[in-house]
Design a protein around this motif. Sequence first.
Motif, PDB file in Angstrom:
ATOM      1  N   VAL A 172      58.607  14.387  34.260  1.00 45.90           N
ATOM      2  CA  VAL A 172      58.336  14.000  32.803  1.00 45.90           C
ATOM      3  C   VAL A 172      58.297  15.609  32.184  1.00 45.90           C
ATOM      4  CG1 VAL A 172      56.041  13.348  31.571  1.00 45.90           C
ATOM      5  CG2 VAL A 172      56.809  12.162  33.521  1.00 45.90           C
ATOM      6  N   THR A 173      57.665  16.638  32.777  1.00 44.12           N
ATOM      7  CA  THR A 173      57.425  18.146  32.274  1.00 44.12           C
ATOM      8  C   THR A 173      58.793  18.336  31.772  1.00 44.12           C
ATOM      9  OG1 THR A 173      55.553  18.227  33.376  1.00 44.12           O
ATOM     10  CG2 THR A 173      56.592  20.251  32.481  1.00 44.12           C
ATOM     11  N   GLY A 174      59.701  18.437  32.826  1.00 42.60           N
ATOM     12  CA  GLY A 174      61.219  18.814  32.510  1.00 42.60           C
ATOM     13  C   GLY A 174      61.702  18.080  31.381  1.00 42.60           C
ATOM     14  N   LEU A 175      61.697  16.875  31.409  1.00 46.60           N
ATOM     15  CA  LEU A 175      62.329  16.232  30.249  1.00 46.60           C
ATOM     16  C   LEU A 175      61.682  16.271  29.053  1.00 46.60           C
ATOM     17  CD1 LEU A 175      62.868  12.478  32.035  1.00 46.60           C
ATOM     18  CD2 LEU A 175      64.583  14.459  31.601  1.00 46.60           C
ATOM     19  N   SER A 176      60.304  16.412  28.944  1.00 43.83           N
ATOM     20  CA  SER A 176      59.656  16.815  27.635  1.00 43.83           C
ATOM     21  C   SER A 176      60.006  18.129  26.960  1.00 43.83           C
ATOM     22  CB  SER A 176      58.189  16.778  27.793  1.00 43.83           C
ATOM     23  OG  SER A 176      57.820  15.391  28.307  1.00 43.83           O
ATOM     24  N   VAL A 177      60.229  19.072  28.020  1.00 48.63           N
ATOM     25  CA  VAL A 177      60.653  20.376  27.611  1.00 48.63           C
ATOM     26  C   VAL A 177      61.827  20.494  27.205  1.00 48.63           C
ATOM     27  CG1 VAL A 177      61.480  22.807  28.645  1.00 48.63           C
ATOM     28  CG2 VAL A 177      59.123  21.776  29.247  1.00 48.63           C
ATOM     29  N   GLY A 178      62.806  19.643  27.555  1.00 46.15           N
ATOM     30  CA  GLY A 178      64.141  19.718  27.061  1.00 46.15           C
ATOM     31  C   GLY A 178      64.216  18.972  25.697  1.00 46.15           C
ATOM     32  N   ALA A 179      63.552  17.771  25.512  1.00 46.08           N
ATOM     33  CA  ALA A 179      63.577  17.109  24.491  1.00 46.08           C
ATOM     34  C   ALA A 179      62.794  17.976  23.089  1.00 46.08           C
ATOM     35  CB  ALA A 179      62.582  15.806  24.794  1.00 46.08           C
ATOM     36  N   LEU A 180      61.724  18.356  23.333  1.00 50.44           N
ATOM     37  CA  LEU A 180      61.206  19.250  22.356  1.00 50.44           C
ATOM     38  C   LEU A 180      62.077  20.496  22.077  1.00 50.44           C
ATOM     39  CD1 LEU A 180      57.549  19.203  23.434  1.00 50.44           C
ATOM     40  CD2 LEU A 180      58.522  18.287  21.538  1.00 50.44           C
ATOM     41  N   SER A 181      62.562  21.174  23.198  1.00 42.34           N
ATOM     42  CA  SER A 181      63.679  22.276  22.850  1.00 42.34           C
ATOM     43  C   SER A 181      64.730  21.857  21.815  1.00 42.34           C
ATOM     44  CB  SER A 181      64.231  22.862  24.187  1.00 42.34           C
ATOM     45  OG  SER A 181      63.139  23.398  24.775  1.00 42.34           O
ATOM     46  N   TYR A 182      65.403  20.654  22.256  1.00 42.88           N
ATOM     47  CA  TYR A 182      66.591  20.071  21.528  1.00 42.88           C
ATOM     48  C   TYR A 182      66.082  19.855  19.859  1.00 42.88           C
ATOM     49  CZ  TYR A 182      69.663  16.812  19.510  1.00 42.88           C
ATOM     50  OH  TYR A 182      70.604  16.093  18.629  1.00 42.88           O
ATOM     51  N   LEU A 183      64.850  19.199  19.607  1.00 48.16           N
ATOM     52  CA  LEU A 183      64.304  19.013  18.457  1.00 48.16           C
ATOM     53  C   LEU A 183      64.161  20.413  17.843  1.00 48.16           C
ATOM     54  CD1 LEU A 183      61.601  16.237  19.174  1.00 48.16           C
ATOM     55  CD2 LEU A 183      64.059  16.082  17.921  1.00 48.16           C
ATOM     56  N   ILE A 184      63.444  21.400  18.395  1.00 49.06           N
ATOM     57  CA  ILE A 184      63.236  22.659  17.678  1.00 49.06           C
ATOM     58  C   ILE A 184      64.571  23.349  17.392  1.00 49.06           C
ATOM     59  CG2 ILE A 184      62.301  24.857  18.282  1.00 49.06           C
ATOM     60  CD1 ILE A 184      60.340  23.399  19.946  1.00 49.06           C
ATOM     61  N   SER A 185      65.514  23.450  18.199  1.00 49.89           N
ATOM     62  CA  SER A 185      66.726  24.037  17.855  1.00 49.89           C
ATOM     63  C   SER A 185      67.654  23.523  16.832  1.00 49.89           C
ATOM     64  CB  SER A 185      67.881  24.150  19.220  1.00 49.89           C
ATOM     65  OG  SER A 185      67.110  25.112  20.221  1.00 49.89           O
ATOM     66  N   LYS A 186      67.506  21.907  16.746  1.00 46.37           N
ATOM     67  CA  LYS A 186      68.134  21.149  15.947  1.00 46.37           C
ATOM     68  C   LYS A 186      67.759  21.416  14.557  1.00 46.37           C
ATOM     69  CE  LYS A 186      68.986  16.431  14.529  1.00 46.37           C
ATOM     70  NZ  LYS A 186      70.639  16.591  14.479  1.00 46.37           N
TER      71      LYS A 186
END
Length: 213
Positions: A172-186
């Motif tokens: 859950v932590t790893g997927l959350s990090v990836g998802a939030l990072s994607y939104l931030i970068s986008k």
Amino acid sequence: MIIQGTETLTSLIHILSESLLTPVIILLVISVIIVILSFGGVINEYISRKPISSKELEDLIRKVSFSNNVSEMKSVIEKSNLFDYQKEILVRIANNHDIGSDARKALASELISSEETRLIKKTNKTDILIKVGPILGLLGTLIPLGPGLASLGTGDISVLAQALTIAFDTTVTGLSVGALSYLISKYKKQWYESDLINVETIAEAELETLNKW
């Protein structure tokens, strides 16, 4: 002999695999901290950002195009609602009004390209975490499952339960990090791309005007 060698290698891999769990969890915690700070930075940037509107951009292009001299052009740029780094690029182009048109165009292209590189670097961390976050989550899932499944054979359910808890938490932590990072970068890339397009548009008008003089 071959069997003994295989068992030795298997034991070595097992030890190595289990030893990776702590570093993986530490990296996940660091990733979470980075994402939280980046998310806060995005919110702060969103609140403080005041990009010029299309109408303001149109008016600025007309003022630049109808400037009578370099001083007037620079004054128009500096009084505009552009960001400081955008003004800096355009003013540097105007300051080089005395060089050839081809050299001036090449300089403008280099200045904008350098700024683009600088802005891209601001999303490097989250770009990396888009892929690294889920990978760390997967590692955190698989590593504890080995001992957990092994304990199932001995009937020790508590060890398996603990292993599954770690596995789900890291996933859950790893997927959350990836998802939030994607939104931030986008969103940051969208902002910066829009800013650079504005600079390029005004620079084109600026170069055209300088070529007339």
